[in-house]
Scaffold this active site. Structure first.
Site, PDB file in Angstrom:
ATOM      1  N   SER A 182       0.800  -1.227   0.000  1.00 54.38           N
ATOM      2  CA  SER A 182       0.000   0.000   0.000  1.00 54.38           C
ATOM      3  C   SER A 182       0.832   1.277   0.000  1.00 54.38           C
ATOM      4  CB  SER A 182      -0.941   0.018   1.208  1.00 54.38           C
ATOM      5  OG  SER A 182      -0.198   0.105   2.405  1.00 54.38           O
ATOM      6  N   HIS A 216       1.314   4.150   6.793  1.00 51.11           N
ATOM      7  CA  HIS A 216       0.672   5.001   5.789  1.00 51.11           C
ATOM      8  C   HIS A 216       1.097   6.454   5.972  1.00 51.11           C
ATOM      9  CE1 HIS A 216      -2.894   2.215   4.509  1.00 51.11           C
ATOM     10  NE2 HIS A 216      -1.728   1.819   4.050  1.00 51.11           N
ATOM     11  N   ASP A 267      -7.984   6.150   4.669  1.00 48.11           N
ATOM     12  CA  ASP A 267      -8.086   5.010   5.597  1.00 48.11           C
ATOM     13  C   ASP A 267      -9.297   5.051   6.528  1.00 48.11           C
ATOM     14  OD1 ASP A 267      -5.747   4.047   4.542  1.00 48.11           O
ATOM     15  OD2 ASP A 267      -4.483   4.823   6.141  1.00 48.11           O
TER      16      ASP A 267
END
Length: 184
Positions: free
Chosen positions: A54, A92, A119
């Site tokens: 990701s 992230h 998210d």
């Protein structure tokens, strides 16, 4: 010959004890280094492995990240590792921060670089924003591909069994063999 064998037994026992103490010192040193890193970095987990794609192309699966956490506010653009109750922490990028004026707390929105959406659906709490208390640290450095062993050990069921059952015995056997064959 009996006299030589009797005099050799105490030296053999001392050598085994010395080797056991050496092994204990190695294990203790590793734990002390880990706890020292926790104190220095301010992060409960100063080293993490990227487990998904990701964050590509910035970080790939298997990269090891070094984390640091201090009292400075989290800013948009920083790469953070958070864990809001999951088994595995998530790496992230912060895309938005809403600071609360009455306190030093902030609500944070994150997104994986390779993901299309933010998210909000990932957060386990009922909130649509991540609270700062769930941030484990900011990424301050990385080593590419060094964490692949961790990924292989968690992805493959047969290796997972190997990791918990056979690997400790193999490692202890290898260390024991090393200690026995070393000349002091």
């Amino acid at each position: 010959m009996g006299w030589v064998e009797e005099n050799m037994k105490p030296t053999h026992i001392r050598q085994i004890l010395s080797q056991a103490i050496s092994l204990g010192m190695v294990i203790s040193s590793a734990l002390i280094i880990w706890k020292g890193l926790i104190c220095i970095t301010g992060s409960e987990s100063p080293v993490v492995v990227v487990l998904s794609g990701s964050m590509e192309p910035g970080f790939k699966r298997g990269d090891i990240l070094f984390l640091y956490m201090n009292k400075d506010p989290i800013r948009a653009g920083q790469i953070v590792v958070f864990n809001d109750g999951r088994d595995v922490p998530i790496v992230h990028r912060v895309i938005e921060v809403h600071e609360q004026r009455d306190s030093k707390e902030a609500d944070i929105l994150t997104k994986g670089d390779a993901n299309l959406d933010d998210d909000r659906m990932l957060y386990t709490s009922s909130n649509r924003w991540l609270q700062q208390k769930y941030i484990m640290g900011r990424a301050v450095g990385f080593l590419p591909y060094v964490g692949w062993l961790t990924i292989i050990m968690t992805d493959k069921p047969i290796i997972k069994c190997f990791r918990f059952i056979l690997l400790p015995y193999i490692l202890l056997g290898a260390l024991g063999l090393l200690v026995i064959t070393s000349k002091e």
